[in-house]
Design a protein around this motif. Sequence first.
Motif, PDB file in Angstrom:
ATOM      1  N   ARG A  28       0.844  -1.190   0.000  1.00  0.00           N
ATOM      2  CA  ARG A  28       0.000   0.000   0.000  1.00  0.00           C
ATOM      3  C   ARG A  28       0.883   1.244   0.000  1.00  0.00           C
ATOM      4  O   ARG A  28       1.829   1.347   0.776  1.00  0.00           O
ATOM      5  N   ALA A  29       0.572   2.181  -0.878  1.00  0.00           N
ATOM      6  CA  ALA A  29       1.320   3.436  -0.937  1.00  0.00           C
ATOM      7  C   ALA A  29       0.706   4.449   0.017  1.00  0.00           C
ATOM      8  O   ALA A  29      -0.512   4.446   0.230  1.00  0.00           O
ATOM      9  N   PRO A  30       1.516   5.339   0.599  1.00  0.00           N
ATOM     10  CA  PRO A  30       0.979   6.326   1.533  1.00  0.00           C
ATOM     11  C   PRO A  30       0.064   7.339   0.857  1.00  0.00           C
ATOM     12  O   PRO A  30      -0.853   7.871   1.490  1.00  0.00           O
ATOM     13  N   GLU A  31       0.302   7.629  -0.429  1.00  0.00           N
ATOM     14  CA  GLU A  31      -0.523   8.550  -1.195  1.00  0.00           C
ATOM     15  C   GLU A  31      -0.600   8.053  -2.635  1.00  0.00           C
ATOM     16  O   GLU A  31       0.221   7.248  -3.076  1.00  0.00           O
ATOM     17  N   ALA A  32      -1.575   8.567  -3.388  1.00  0.00           N
ATOM     18  CA  ALA A  32      -1.811   8.084  -4.748  1.00  0.00           C
ATOM     19  C   ALA A  32      -0.627   8.335  -5.680  1.00  0.00           C
ATOM     20  O   ALA A  32      -0.370   7.534  -6.586  1.00  0.00           O
ATOM     21  N   LEU A  33       0.102   9.425  -5.474  1.00  0.00           N
ATOM     22  CA  LEU A  33       1.198   9.776  -6.376  1.00  0.00           C
ATOM     23  C   LEU A  33       2.565   9.474  -5.777  1.00  0.00           C
ATOM     24  O   LEU A  33       3.592   9.877  -6.322  1.00  0.00           O
ATOM     25  N   VAL A  34       2.586   8.737  -4.681  1.00  0.00           N
ATOM     26  CA  VAL A  34       3.824   8.444  -3.959  1.00  0.00           C
ATOM     27  C   VAL A  34       4.063   6.932  -3.963  1.00  0.00           C
ATOM     28  O   VAL A  34       3.126   6.163  -3.760  1.00  0.00           O
ATOM     29  N   PRO A  35       5.288   6.479  -4.195  1.00  0.00           N
ATOM     30  CA  PRO A  35       5.557   5.033  -4.212  1.00  0.00           C
ATOM     31  C   PRO A  35       5.476   4.409  -2.824  1.00  0.00           C
ATOM     32  O   PRO A  35       5.650   5.096  -1.811  1.00  0.00           O
ATOM     33  N   PRO A  36       5.208   3.097  -2.751  1.00  0.00           N
ATOM     34  CA  PRO A  36       5.230   2.409  -1.460  1.00  0.00           C
ATOM     35  C   PRO A  36       6.592   2.544  -0.795  1.00  0.00           C
ATOM     36  O   PRO A  36       7.629   2.518  -1.470  1.00  0.00           O
ATOM     37  N   GLU A  37       6.602   2.671   0.501  1.00  0.00           N
ATOM     38  CA  GLU A  37       7.854   2.847   1.230  1.00  0.00           C
ATOM     39  C   GLU A  37       8.758   1.616   1.114  1.00  0.00           C
ATOM     40  O   GLU A  37       9.984   1.722   1.234  1.00  0.00           O
ATOM     41  N   GLU A  38       8.161   0.449   0.883  1.00  0.00           N
ATOM     42  CA  GLU A  38       8.945  -0.793   0.831  1.00  0.00           C
ATOM     43  C   GLU A  38       9.919  -0.834  -0.340  1.00  0.00           C
ATOM     44  O   GLU A  38      10.951  -1.531  -0.285  1.00  0.00           O
ATOM     45  N   TRP A  39       9.620  -0.140  -1.425  1.00  0.00           N
ATOM     46  CA  TRP A  39      10.462  -0.242  -2.616  1.00  0.00           C
ATOM     47  C   TRP A  39      11.922   0.102  -2.339  1.00  0.00           C
ATOM     48  O   TRP A  39      12.823  -0.681  -2.652  1.00  0.00           O
ATOM     49  N   ALA A  40      12.150   1.288  -1.811  1.00  0.00           N
ATOM     50  CA  ALA A  40      13.527   1.743  -1.594  1.00  0.00           C
ATOM     51  C   ALA A  40      14.263   0.810  -0.649  1.00  0.00           C
ATOM     52  O   ALA A  40      15.440   0.485  -0.859  1.00  0.00           O
ATOM     53  N   ASP A  41      13.568   0.334   0.386  1.00  0.00           N
ATOM     54  CA  ASP A  41      14.194  -0.562   1.360  1.00  0.00           C
ATOM     55  C   ASP A  41      14.577  -1.882   0.706  1.00  0.00           C
ATOM     56  O   ASP A  41      15.697  -2.389   0.899  1.00  0.00           O
ATOM     57  N   LEU A  42      13.662  -2.448  -0.092  1.00  0.00           N
ATOM     58  CA  LEU A  42      13.948  -3.734  -0.730  1.00  0.00           C
ATOM     59  C   LEU A  42      15.044  -3.597  -1.782  1.00  0.00           C
ATOM     60  O   LEU A  42      15.877  -4.508  -1.932  1.00  0.00           O
ATOM     61  N   ARG A  43      15.062  -2.515  -2.513  1.00  0.00           N
ATOM     62  CA  ARG A  43      16.132  -2.334  -3.495  1.00  0.00           C
ATOM     63  C   ARG A  43      17.502  -2.305  -2.819  1.00  0.00           C
ATOM     64  O   ARG A  43      18.494  -2.789  -3.369  1.00  0.00           O
ATOM     65  N   GLN A  44      17.547  -1.748  -1.600  1.00  0.00           N
ATOM     66  CA  GLN A  44      18.811  -1.657  -0.886  1.00  0.00           C
ATOM     67  C   GLN A  44      19.196  -2.966  -0.204  1.00  0.00           C
ATOM     68  O   GLN A  44      20.358  -3.374  -0.234  1.00  0.00           O
ATOM     69  N   THR A  45      18.219  -3.628   0.405  1.00  0.00           N
ATOM     70  CA  THR A  45      18.533  -4.750   1.294  1.00  0.00           C
ATOM     71  C   THR A  45      18.112  -6.122   0.795  1.00  0.00           C
ATOM     72  O   THR A  45      18.677  -7.128   1.209  1.00  0.00           O
ATOM     73  N   CYS A  46      17.112  -6.168  -0.104  1.00  0.00           N
ATOM     74  CA  CYS A  46      16.586  -7.476  -0.516  1.00  0.00           C
ATOM     75  C   CYS A  46      15.989  -7.383  -1.917  1.00  0.00           C
ATOM     76  O   CYS A  46      14.771  -7.446  -2.097  1.00  0.00           O
ATOM     77  N   PRO A  47      16.815  -7.229  -2.934  1.00  0.00           N
ATOM     78  CA  PRO A  47      16.300  -6.996  -4.289  1.00  0.00           C
ATOM     79  C   PRO A  47      15.531  -8.171  -4.882  1.00  0.00           C
ATOM     80  O   PRO A  47      14.745  -7.981  -5.807  1.00  0.00           O
TER      81      PRO A  47
END
Length: 406
Positions: free
Chosen positions: A15-34
């Motif tokens: 779930r994204a925090p807002e309609a035009l904002v990406p889910p917070e998990e993306w950046a974390d997973l790209r860094q730690t668990c791609p």
Amino acid sequence: MSQTRSAQPPKYPFRAPEALVPPEEWADLRQTCPLAPVTFPSGDEAVLLTRYEDVRTALVDPRLTREGLARPDAARITAGDAEGIFSSPMAKTLNAEGHVRWRRMVGKWFTAKRMSALRPRMEEMTDRLVDTMIEQGAPADLVSHVAFPLPVYVICTMLGVPEGDRDLFKAWSDTFLNMTRYTREETDAAHREFAAYMSGLIAEKRAAPGDDLLSRLMDASDTEGEPMSEAGLAATGQALLLAGHETTAGFVATMTAHLLSDRSRWERLLEDRSLIRSAVEEVLRFDPNGSGFGMLRYAHEDVELADGTIPRGATVVCSMAAANRDERAWADADSMDLGRSPNPHLAFGAGPHSCLGQPLARTELQAVLSVLLRRLPGLEPAIDATKLRRQEGMLTTPLLEMPVTW
């Protein structure tokens, strides 16, 4: 495969925090668990890819196929989805036609040159829709006035489908793409109804062919002179109608929302219309929900990627939207640069299963943006961007509405 930091894989989609904002998990997973284990609404587990290099490689690797999603060990998105949403009767019929053969027969009608020739009609229709919206007065919903009716008009015109039937397509489309709202029985009924409708339309065109794509496909043949089967024609009509309106309608609304959410973007385009083409490409890259759920693949054997190994038998989610925000692939990935070039985004996928209709979508988006800038230079959002809402529980996540004033 990389490991998550908790025993229970996270639930997907996020779930994204807002309609035009990406889910917070993306950046974390790209860094730690791609290559991240995730859990679908069905409870089945899959592997989520979020880095650009991994996603692009997976989309073109022949060991990762869409056809494998019909296997009994492939992950199901929803619990009641016994065969898999991506293994519908329509998809099976098209697979039976042979993917390369099918794309060769249909793809020649969706070239950039052919779509460019249709652009004046697209702009004319957009002008008419804007006229109606202006007559009804501000504020107005751009989704219902422009974003949805334009792609429906265009694809119906191309296929020779009565535009008056568009509400039927919307209902069928929502049923096919919804992950939680409909039962298996309702989904099966929608597939049967849509297939019956299209078979009936094709029978009418055989009796009285018109100057439209379905009529031309009836006479088309492959390199060996073999025509498309009757079932293949019906499934092709279904697939093009669904793909030809659903995603483009969503892109029109979100494109406008992104450009208006920061007034400097809209003003820059008003000052320099030559940026329209590159602006469309940048919105396609930038929008966090443009490609929705992502593309699914099934691993027929172990596949080594740059950031780990996908095990044989795994179902893979290629998140093009997450990859399009990968800091490793893009300078200032979280900033919108309307003049960005080159811009090899993955909004339409990549490889042999990339979106066949992408020239159509690009041309429609450019046409709509051109008309809106010309007709409504003072266009503004009627609500704050933080209050925009997207469809939930769908494989695609278009905006529910986009209120505007001018």
